[in-house]
Design a protein around this motif. Structure first.
Motif, PDB file in Angstrom:
ATOM      1  N   TYR A   6     -10.467   5.351   0.915  1.00 37.98           N
ATOM      2  CA  TYR A   6      -9.065   5.462   0.514  1.00 37.98           C
ATOM      3  C   TYR A   6      -8.498   6.871   0.626  1.00 37.98           C
ATOM      4  O   TYR A   6      -7.280   7.044   0.563  1.00 37.98           O
ATOM      5  CB  TYR A   6      -8.903   4.973  -0.939  1.00 37.98           C
ATOM      6  CG  TYR A   6      -8.920   3.470  -1.077  1.00 37.98           C
ATOM      7  CD1 TYR A   6      -7.746   2.739  -1.196  1.00 37.98           C
ATOM      8  CD2 TYR A   6     -10.121   2.761  -1.067  1.00 37.98           C
ATOM      9  CE1 TYR A   6      -7.748   1.366  -1.311  1.00 37.98           C
ATOM     10  CE2 TYR A   6     -10.142   1.376  -1.183  1.00 37.98           C
ATOM     11  CZ  TYR A   6      -8.952   0.685  -1.302  1.00 37.98           C
ATOM     12  OH  TYR A   6      -8.958  -0.689  -1.413  1.00 37.98           O
ATOM     13  N   THR A  18       0.834  -1.205   0.000  1.00 35.14           N
ATOM     14  CA  THR A  18       0.000   0.000   0.000  1.00 35.14           C
ATOM     15  C   THR A  18       0.865   1.249   0.000  1.00 35.14           C
ATOM     16  O   THR A  18       0.655   2.175  -0.799  1.00 35.14           O
ATOM     17  CB  THR A  18      -0.943   0.003   1.221  1.00 35.14           C
ATOM     18  OG1 THR A  18      -1.776  -1.164   1.176  1.00 35.14           O
ATOM     19  CG2 THR A  18      -1.828   1.242   1.223  1.00 35.14           C
ATOM     20  N   PRO A  46      -4.487   3.562   3.575  1.00 36.61           N
ATOM     21  CA  PRO A  46      -5.759   3.099   3.011  1.00 36.61           C
ATOM     22  C   PRO A  46      -5.929   1.600   3.242  1.00 36.61           C
ATOM     23  O   PRO A  46      -4.984   0.922   3.652  1.00 36.61           O
ATOM     24  CB  PRO A  46      -5.620   3.419   1.519  1.00 36.61           C
ATOM     25  CG  PRO A  46      -4.490   4.377   1.403  1.00 36.61           C
ATOM     26  CD  PRO A  46      -3.574   4.090   2.546  1.00 36.61           C
ATOM     27  N   THR A 103      -4.589   9.123  -3.479  1.00 34.34           N
ATOM     28  CA  THR A 103      -5.587   8.322  -2.760  1.00 34.34           C
ATOM     29  C   THR A 103      -6.971   8.954  -2.833  1.00 34.34           C
ATOM     30  O   THR A 103      -7.982   8.268  -2.698  1.00 34.34           O
ATOM     31  CB  THR A 103      -5.204   8.144  -1.280  1.00 34.34           C
ATOM     32  OG1 THR A 103      -5.236   9.422  -0.617  1.00 34.34           O
ATOM     33  CG2 THR A 103      -3.821   7.539  -1.140  1.00 34.34           C
ATOM     34  N   ILE A 140      -3.254   1.234  -4.084  1.00 29.57           N
ATOM     35  CA  ILE A 140      -4.046   2.003  -5.044  1.00 29.57           C
ATOM     36  C   ILE A 140      -3.542   1.796  -6.468  1.00 29.57           C
ATOM     37  O   ILE A 140      -4.082   2.390  -7.405  1.00 29.57           O
ATOM     38  CB  ILE A 140      -4.046   3.512  -4.695  1.00 29.57           C
ATOM     39  CG1 ILE A 140      -2.616   4.072  -4.727  1.00 29.57           C
ATOM     40  CG2 ILE A 140      -4.685   3.745  -3.335  1.00 29.57           C
ATOM     41  CD1 ILE A 140      -2.546   5.588  -4.622  1.00 29.57           C
TER      42      ILE A 140
END
Length: 332
Positions: free
Chosen positions: A265, A205, A274, A242, A278
């Motif tokens: 997010y 992440t 998040p 995000t 992403i």
């Protein structure tokens, strides 16, 4: 008498050899027409030859069967789609099977590609509908199968160039991509993950955010440090990418409205990382997430040239933002 028999045998052998040569080396009468020939999984060599015979791609199937037995191809023929064309000689068709020259697809996953972008690439090949791919990417059974503790496959399909035979199931390609990630994310990196008190999901992440923010490789560890420093101080990450994840393309301009939108997010709204990556981070961003620079920075803003201005205090950051806006204004 013996001489006559020997001459007769030699003659028969010569005729047979000539016949086999014609069968194997004289081109087929189909012009330049392209043909896709499928060998289904589990098909026997005899079934393959019969299929070729029905399509007129061999003149004498017994010659092909004999050649398959002699070479051992009858025990190890590879399933898939083969590109054939009318001017091929039967021996060339045989060699295509022997060498496994299948029709292959190519998918290039770039660092920073999102699941939606990857889905578009699969859909462009006609392998699967984009919506079906996205549905599959959140299938909990599939995620559990690969020990993915995240909402979807986002971030777990490693950026690389993938070549795979036509007819391969999408799930098998996904398996290849995840296996590629796990191979790159080696034992040393796993040990470092534990040392940092993080999980694989945490690292991927963070790496995905770095991937979307960084332009130059030298800045990746510094950007990682900024976000880790903010986490340590319980500050929101406020990572712009995000804010639009799952909402719109990264190619579109991020607006103030985007930054204020409530999503799971948006790190302007939520605290911490998040729920999952992403995008698909490259190896350099993953390493940056594992080995951030030892710097005190808490803020950064673009220099409008691919690099960033890093700051420790909010005052310094405000000045850098003003400078960025001035440069942007001067550049039109």
């Amino acid at each position: 008498m013996k001489k006559n028999i020997a001459l007769m045998a030699a003659g028969i052998l010569l005729v047979f050899s000539f016949y086999v040569a014609v069968e194997l080396f004289v081109p087929l009468p189909f012009g330049n027409r392209a043909i896709e020939f499928e060998i289904k999984k589990g098909a026997t060599f005899r079934q393959v030859v019969e299929g070729l015979s029905r399509k007129g791609l061999v003149r004498d199937r017994w010659v092909f069967l004999l050649l398959g037995r002699i070479t051992g191809l009858d025990r190890k023929i590879k399933a898939g789609y083969y590109p054939l064309w009318g001017t091929m000689r039967p021996i060339e068709i045989f060699d295509a099977f022997r060498l496994g020259r299948l029709i292959e697809y190519e998918i290039i996953v770039l660092p920073g590609d999102s699941l939606r972008e990857i889905a578009e690439k699969f859909a462009s090949l006609g392998m699967i509908e984009e919506t079906e791919f996205l549905r599959l990417s959140t299938d909990r059974d599939l995620l559990d199968l690969y020990n993915i503790d995240a909402p979807s496959l986002e971030g777990y399909l490693f950026p690389d160039t993938y070549r795979f035979p036509k007819g391969l199931e999408v799930r098998e390609v996904i398996s290849m991509m995840i296996a590629n990630l796990r191979e790159k994310y080696d034992a040393g990196m796993l040990a470092r993950t534990s040392e940092l008190g993080l999980t694989e999901r945490d690292v991927l992440t963070m790496a995905s955010i770095i991937e979307k923010e960084a332009v130059t490789d030298s800045e990746r560890p510094i950007i990682a440090a900024v976000y880790y420093n903010r986490l340590k101080r319980h500050m929101p990450l406020q990572a712009d990418p995000t804010a639009i994840y799952g909402i719109k393309s990264h190619k579109e301009r991020i607006t103030r409205k985007d930054l204020l939108r409530k999503t799971a997010y948006n790190t302007y709204i939520i605290k911490g990382l998040p729920p999952g990556p992403i995008a698909s981070p490259g190896l350099k961003s993953i390493k940056a997430a594992l080995y951030p620079a030892e710097v005190p920075y808490l803020y950064f803003v673009s220099n409008n040239d691919g690099t960033h201005n890093f700051s420790v205090t909010l005052g310094e950051h405000s000045d850098a933002v003003k400078s960025y806006r001035a440069k942007k204004g001067n550049n039109g």
